[in-house]
Write an enzyme that holds these catalytic residues in place. Structure first.
Site, PDB file in Angstrom:
ATOM      1  N   LEU A   1       0.858  -1.183   0.000  1.00 59.21           N
ATOM      2  CA  LEU A   1       0.000   0.000   0.000  1.00 59.21           C
ATOM      3  C   LEU A   1       0.895   1.234   0.000  1.00 59.21           C
ATOM      4  O   LEU A   1       1.823   1.327   0.809  1.00 59.21           O
ATOM      5  CB  LEU A   1      -0.894   0.038   1.250  1.00 59.21           C
ATOM      6  CG  LEU A   1      -2.281  -0.598   1.188  1.00 59.21           C
ATOM      7  CD1 LEU A   1      -3.010  -0.367   2.506  1.00 59.21           C
ATOM      8  CD2 LEU A   1      -3.105  -0.053   0.035  1.00 59.21           C
ATOM      9  N   ASP A   2       0.617   2.181  -0.893  1.00 62.60           N
ATOM     10  CA  ASP A   2       1.383   3.419  -0.925  1.00 62.60           C
ATOM     11  C   ASP A   2       1.232   4.175   0.393  1.00 62.60           C
ATOM     12  O   ASP A   2       0.210   4.047   1.081  1.00 62.60           O
ATOM     13  CB  ASP A   2       0.899   4.318  -2.065  1.00 62.60           C
ATOM     14  CG  ASP A   2       1.173   3.718  -3.440  1.00 62.60           C
ATOM     15  OD1 ASP A   2       2.093   2.889  -3.546  1.00 62.60           O
ATOM     16  OD2 ASP A   2       0.450   4.084  -4.387  1.00 62.60           O
TER      17      ASP A   2
END
Length: 309
Positions: free
Chosen positions: A46-47
């Site tokens: 996940l960024d």
């Protein structure tokens, strides 16, 4: 004599509700240190600008990560119209602007072309490797990066709301390798607009949903109160799509040593009924404990991943 592993033999899954601004790797590190676990990993990056479900595997659960990476994922996200950025999210530099503001009806009319199996070019600001280097490192260094289109699957894509003319909120359920930022880019181009992802939240990864996710601050408090083990989900939770087969104590011992077992004719029929398809993978267990992920061939179960629980 082998060296003793550092840390405690803690095994299981933590479904972290990853906070805004924290990268996936640092998040894994924080959870690993909280449990003093010997090993840790995660299933699906996940960024930092994204929040939501980040399944973190500890100990023997890391052996099941490859089976979860391929799982479907669900995202809720907001596209902000009027501005395109280099990374197609709020972090990137502005590359274009427009006065075009697509209506909800226009967005919904365009969504069917992005549903099913589609060709998608990943964003250049991504972790994909190009000649051994991460694409985002090359992009940040100012190099021209060209990534090939890949086939991805979007099972469902719908508009949730349009709070104002500048924003639209969507939900997407997709297969592995699908980029929300690339979808926002392509949708904006289709509608003749500029746009980028201004908010992104992952709500599900395979069997792990928001209902099981725990905030980092709450987890830290729980661990400090010696209650962290309560949040650990069993190793086999990630294997919900793999049928289970109960084996005897003797067979469990053989499998745990990496040796195959010969199935009785009735067991073979049981496994075939459980598989119901081309897959040959089953989860062997004894009592309430997972023993090994196995492959069935010619009436024999051969261990592929053995759990030391």
């Amino acid at each position: 004599m082998g060296r003793r592993k550092k840390g405690d033999p803690v095994s299981g899954w933590i479904v972290l509700d990853k906070p805004l601004g924290l990268g996936s790797t640092p998040a894994v590190g924080k959870v690993r240190r909280l449990y003093n676990a010997q090993k840790a990993g995660h299933a699906g990056t996940l960024d930092p600008l994204a929040t939501g479900v980040l399944p973190i595997a500890l100990g023997e659960a890391t052996k099941t990560v490859p089976y979860l990476v391929d799982a479907d994922k669900t995202y809720r996200f907001t596209i902000q119209w009027g501005v395109t950025t280099a990374s197609y999210d709020a972090e990137g530099a502005v590359t274009a602007t427009s006065d075009v503001r697509p209506t909800r009806d226009q967005v919904e009319a365009a969504l069917p072309r992005f549903t099913g199996e589609i060709e998608q070019v990943p964003p250049v600001f991504s972790a994909i490797k190009v000649d051994g280097e991460r694409a985002y490192d090359l992009a940040r260094a100012g190099e021209d990066v060209e990534l090939a289109a890949r086939t991805v699957t979007i099972h469902d894509l719908r508009v949730l709301a349009q709070p104002d003319a500048d924003h639209v909120e969507l939900e997407m359920r997709c297969g592995k390798g699908t980029y929300v930022r690339a979808l926002a880019r392509d949708l904006a181009e289709t509608l003749g607009a500029c746009g980028h992802v201004s908010a992104l939240r992952r709500t599900r990864v395979g069997p792990f949903g928001e209902d099981r996710a725990i905030a980092l601050e709450f987890l830290e408090d729980l661990v400090h109160k010696a209650g962290g083990l309560e949040e650990l989900l069993p190793v086999e939770t990630a294997l919900d799509d793999i049928p289970g087969l109960a084996v005897t104590q003797e067979d469990a011992f053989r499998l745990s040593q990496g040796r195959g077992i010969v199935l009785l004719p009735r067991q073979v029929e049981t496994v075939k009924a459980l598989l119901k398809g081309a897959s040959r993978t089953v989860l062997a267990s004894h009592g309430n404990q997972a023993v090994a992920i196995c492959e069935m061939r010619a009436g024999q179960l051969s261990p592929v991943r053995v759990f030391n629980l």
